[in-house]
Design an enzyme around this catalytic site. Sequence first.
Site, short mmCIF file in Angstrom:
data_model
loop_
_atom_site.label_atom_id
_atom_site.label_comp_id
_atom_site.label_asym_id
_atom_site.label_seq_id
_atom_site.Cartn_x
_atom_site.Cartn_y
_atom_site.Cartn_z
CD GLU A 1 -2.96 -1.22 2.40
OE1 GLU A 1 -2.64 -0.52 3.22
OE2 GLU A 1 -3.82 -2.18 2.18
CE1 TYR B 1 -4.31 6.13 2.43
CE2 TYR B 1 -6.75 6.33 2.31
CZ TYR B 1 -5.65 6.35 3.17
OH TYR B 1 -5.93 6.40 4.30
CB CYS C 1 -3.80 -6.47 -5.56
SG CYS C 1 -5.26 -5.53 -5.37
CD GLU D 1 -4.97 -11.05 -5.82
OE1 GLU D 1 -4.20 -10.06 -5.35
OE2 GLU D 1 -6.15 -11.19 -5.67
CB CYS E 1 -9.84 -6.49 -6.77
SG CYS E 1 -8.40 -6.14 -7.69
CB CYS F 1 -6.35 -8.89 -9.45
SG CYS F 1 -5.21 -7.92 -8.37
N1 THU Z 1 -6.09 -6.66 -1.99
C1 THU Z 1 -5.08 -7.57 -2.52
O1 THU Z 1 -3.93 -7.48 -2.37
N2 THU Z 1 -5.72 -8.53 -3.31
C2 THU Z 1 -7.29 -8.88 -3.57
O2 THU Z 1 -7.51 -9.37 -4.35
C3 THU Z 1 -8.16 -7.85 -2.78
C4 THU Z 1 -7.36 -6.59 -2.20
C5 THU Z 1 -5.37 -5.68 -1.21
C6 THU Z 1 -5.46 -4.19 -1.69
C7 THU Z 1 -5.34 -3.39 -0.44
O3 THU Z 1 -4.16 -3.46 -0.07
C8 THU Z 1 -6.18 -4.41 0.52
O4 THU Z 1 -6.18 -5.62 0.14
C9 THU Z 1 -7.42 -4.00 1.20
O5 THU Z 1 -8.15 -3.86 -0.13
#
Ligand code: THU
Length: 129
Positions: free
Chosen positions: A44, A48, A53, A55, A86, A89
């Site tokens: 992160e 923001y 993510c 993946e 998400c 991804c």
């Molecule tokens: N996040 C992922 O790394 N992968 C996902 O498939 C869902 C969300 C992360 C993004 C962010 O850092 C945190 O989870 C909350 O959304």
Amino acid sequence: MTREDLKAAAISILDRAYCPYSHFPVGAALECADGTVFTGCNVENAAYPAGICAERNAISHAVAEGRTDFCRIVIAGRGEDFCVPCGMCRQVMREFAPDLEIICLNGAGEERAFTLPELLPCSFGPESL
Ligand code: THU
């Protein structure tokens, strides 16, 4: 690599997640056709939208190493619900591996498996252009 080993790889990289804003660590272990595995965690940022993510981090790692022949990915979270990918991804997975097997874990280590077409039906890909 066995399914259990791939799950363990995704769980073990959870500790590397940098998630001071969401406090929601995610780990991913991406397997290529010959068994090579690339891992990733979410990273992160104070701005923001600059975060990435787990993946896409794993996929970028693999592409940078010259690999796109993905066959399986395990996504690990620590929540009660299965950690599903998400939308962004899902689309990035689609670029390289339209039939990818996606194994989602919850914090108890239980799994739910999907195929990418189940999670992203009627998808847009390179051949759509
Ligand atoms: N996040 C992922 O790394 N992968 C996902 O498939 C869902 C969300 C992360 C993004 C962010 O850092 C945190 O989870 C909350 O959304």
